[in-house]
Design a protein around this motif. Sequence first.
Motif, PDB file in Angstrom:
ATOM      1  N   GLU A   1      -6.454 -45.827   6.570  1.00  0.00           N
ATOM      2  CA  GLU A   1      -6.190 -47.043   7.347  1.00  0.00           C
ATOM      3  C   GLU A   1      -5.206 -46.735   8.474  1.00  0.00           C
ATOM      4  N   CYS A   2      -5.686 -46.828   9.704  1.00  0.00           N
ATOM      5  CA  CYS A   2      -4.836 -46.526  10.858  1.00  0.00           C
ATOM      6  C   CYS A   2      -3.677 -47.517  10.903  1.00  0.00           C
ATOM      7  N   THR A   3      -2.503 -46.980  11.136  1.00  0.00           N
ATOM      8  CA  THR A   3      -1.313 -47.835  11.112  1.00  0.00           C
ATOM      9  C   THR A   3      -1.149 -48.648  12.402  1.00  0.00           C
ATOM     10  N   HIS A   4      -2.075 -48.470  13.337  1.00  0.00           N
ATOM     11  CA  HIS A   4      -2.007 -49.297  14.543  1.00  0.00           C
ATOM     12  C   HIS A   4      -2.665 -50.651  14.307  1.00  0.00           C
ATOM     13  N   ALA A   5      -3.959 -50.660  14.035  1.00  0.00           N
ATOM     14  CA  ALA A   5      -4.641 -51.946  13.865  1.00  0.00           C
ATOM     15  C   ALA A   5      -5.682 -51.900  12.760  1.00  0.00           C
ATOM     16  N   GLY A   6      -5.608 -50.883  11.903  1.00  0.00           N
ATOM     17  CA  GLY A   6      -6.391 -50.938  10.670  1.00  0.00           C
ATOM     18  C   GLY A   6      -7.782 -50.352  10.711  1.00  0.00           C
ATOM     19  N   CYS A   7      -8.182 -49.663  11.736  1.00  0.00           N
ATOM     20  CA  CYS A   7      -9.478 -48.975  11.678  1.00  0.00           C
ATOM     21  C   CYS A   7      -9.364 -47.765  10.755  1.00  0.00           C
ATOM     22  N   ALA A   8     -10.489 -47.342  10.207  1.00  0.00           N
ATOM     23  CA  ALA A   8     -10.476 -46.172   9.323  1.00  0.00           C
ATOM     24  C   ALA A   8     -10.576 -44.909  10.171  1.00  0.00           C
TER      25      ALA A   8
ATOM     26  N   ALA B   1      -8.740 -38.407  14.834  1.00  0.00           N
ATOM     27  CA  ALA B   1      -8.602 -39.317  15.977  1.00  0.00           C
ATOM     28  C   ALA B   1      -9.192 -40.673  15.622  1.00  0.00           C
ATOM     29  N   CYS B   2      -8.388 -41.703  15.720  1.00  0.00           N
ATOM     30  CA  CYS B   2      -8.857 -43.051  15.384  1.00  0.00           C
ATOM     31  C   CYS B   2      -9.923 -43.484  16.389  1.00  0.00           C
ATOM     32  N   PRO B   3     -11.054 -43.995  15.903  1.00  0.00           N
ATOM     33  CA  PRO B   3     -12.142 -44.376  16.817  1.00  0.00           C
ATOM     34  C   PRO B   3     -11.847 -45.635  17.618  1.00  0.00           C
ATOM     35  N   CYS B   4     -10.831 -46.389  17.243  1.00  0.00           N
ATOM     36  CA  CYS B   4     -10.615 -47.681  17.916  1.00  0.00           C
ATOM     37  C   CYS B   4      -9.783 -47.556  19.190  1.00  0.00           C
ATOM     38  N   HIS B   5      -8.604 -46.957  19.090  1.00  0.00           N
ATOM     39  CA  HIS B   5      -7.758 -46.883  20.297  1.00  0.00           C
ATOM     40  C   HIS B   5      -7.177 -45.499  20.497  1.00  0.00           C
ATOM     41  N   GLY B   6      -7.725 -44.529  19.775  1.00  0.00           N
ATOM     42  CA  GLY B   6      -7.391 -43.143  20.097  1.00  0.00           C
ATOM     43  C   GLY B   6      -6.136 -42.567  19.489  1.00  0.00           C
ATOM     44  N   SER B   7      -5.492 -43.240  18.580  1.00  0.00           N
ATOM     45  CA  SER B   7      -4.336 -42.604  17.928  1.00  0.00           C
ATOM     46  C   SER B   7      -4.802 -41.323  17.235  1.00  0.00           C
ATOM     47  N   ARG B   8      -3.947 -40.326  17.241  1.00  0.00           N
ATOM     48  CA  ARG B   8      -4.284 -39.056  16.585  1.00  0.00           C
ATOM     49  C   ARG B   8      -3.224 -38.735  15.542  1.00  0.00           C
TER      50      ARG B   8
ATOM     51  N   GLY C   1       0.043 -41.953  19.977  1.00  0.00           N
ATOM     52  CA  GLY C   1      -0.115 -43.368  19.701  1.00  0.00           C
ATOM     53  C   GLY C   1      -1.407 -43.899  20.282  1.00  0.00           C
ATOM     54  N   PRO C   2      -1.605 -45.181  20.232  1.00  0.00           N
ATOM     55  CA  PRO C   2      -0.574 -46.214  20.062  1.00  0.00           C
ATOM     56  C   PRO C   2       0.028 -46.362  18.665  1.00  0.00           C
ATOM     57  N   ALA C   3      -0.558 -45.772  17.641  1.00  0.00           N
ATOM     58  CA  ALA C   3       0.065 -45.904  16.320  1.00  0.00           C
ATOM     59  C   ALA C   3       1.463 -45.291  16.369  1.00  0.00           C
TER      60      ALA C   3
END
Length: 247
Positions: free
Chosen positions: A95-102, A114-121, A131-133
């Motif tokens: 669970e991504c700590t930015h907005a909850g995408c897996a 790399a998070c598929p939603c907003h690119g946090s790595r 970030g943004p996480a």
Amino acid sequence: MQRRRILKMFAVTTAYSKLLQTDWFGTLLAEVAVRPRPAVGILRLNLGDFPALRNDFGSVRIGTSRLSANVPLGLFYPIVINRAPGNQFFALNSECTHAGCAVPAFNRSSNSSACPCHGSRFGIDGRVINGPASFPLQQYKVGFDAAGTLTIEIPDWPHEVVGSRVEGSGALKPRFRLKFLAFANLEFEVLFRASLAAGWNPIPFSLTPDGPADRTVFAGNDDFTEVYVERATDVGFYAVAIRIEQV
Ligand code: FES
């Protein structure tokens, strides 16, 4: 995609025993401890089932349900398991700590997940690279033994099983009842072992006290469910397992 039963997640084991002619019932955490509240889920993996984890920087993502729009359909987020040099393993809540995408499995070429939603790595141990996480992925406690078994502890596990003996049903053999909250979008099965040292094996069950014990899988519906198993031995341990697959 064919569903592959590769491992089990079981949190709470319900025990029935008739040792020394004294019946007792109880709930155990995995094998030995009295179950604390909230329970800790225990997930065991055989590394042999995951070729990707045989080498350093290998990674898999496993879960109890499929994803839709980068979030799980069922209750639990997948777990990302990463192998670092020196037989070091990291088990991360995806669970991504930015907005909850897996977040996906670790990718060696980018040295990150790399998070598929907003690119946090996130790094191999879940730390934030970009970030943004701003917080790392949650790490779970991991053990690794010489037999190649990874044991992952998942805190605050809400899966609870209550066991009780069934008296006077019309079934030919004595039965044991297992009651649990069967979360939607998850599949459950019942495991048995005759002793603490024995391995777990799936066993058939019935959904009624005296119906045929011929079911092997139950699809959760967000309701309490009772399943009935035949007591073949005086001593034994039952567990309700949630099916896991690579996601
Ligand atoms: S949810 Fe992962 S970067 Fe936004």
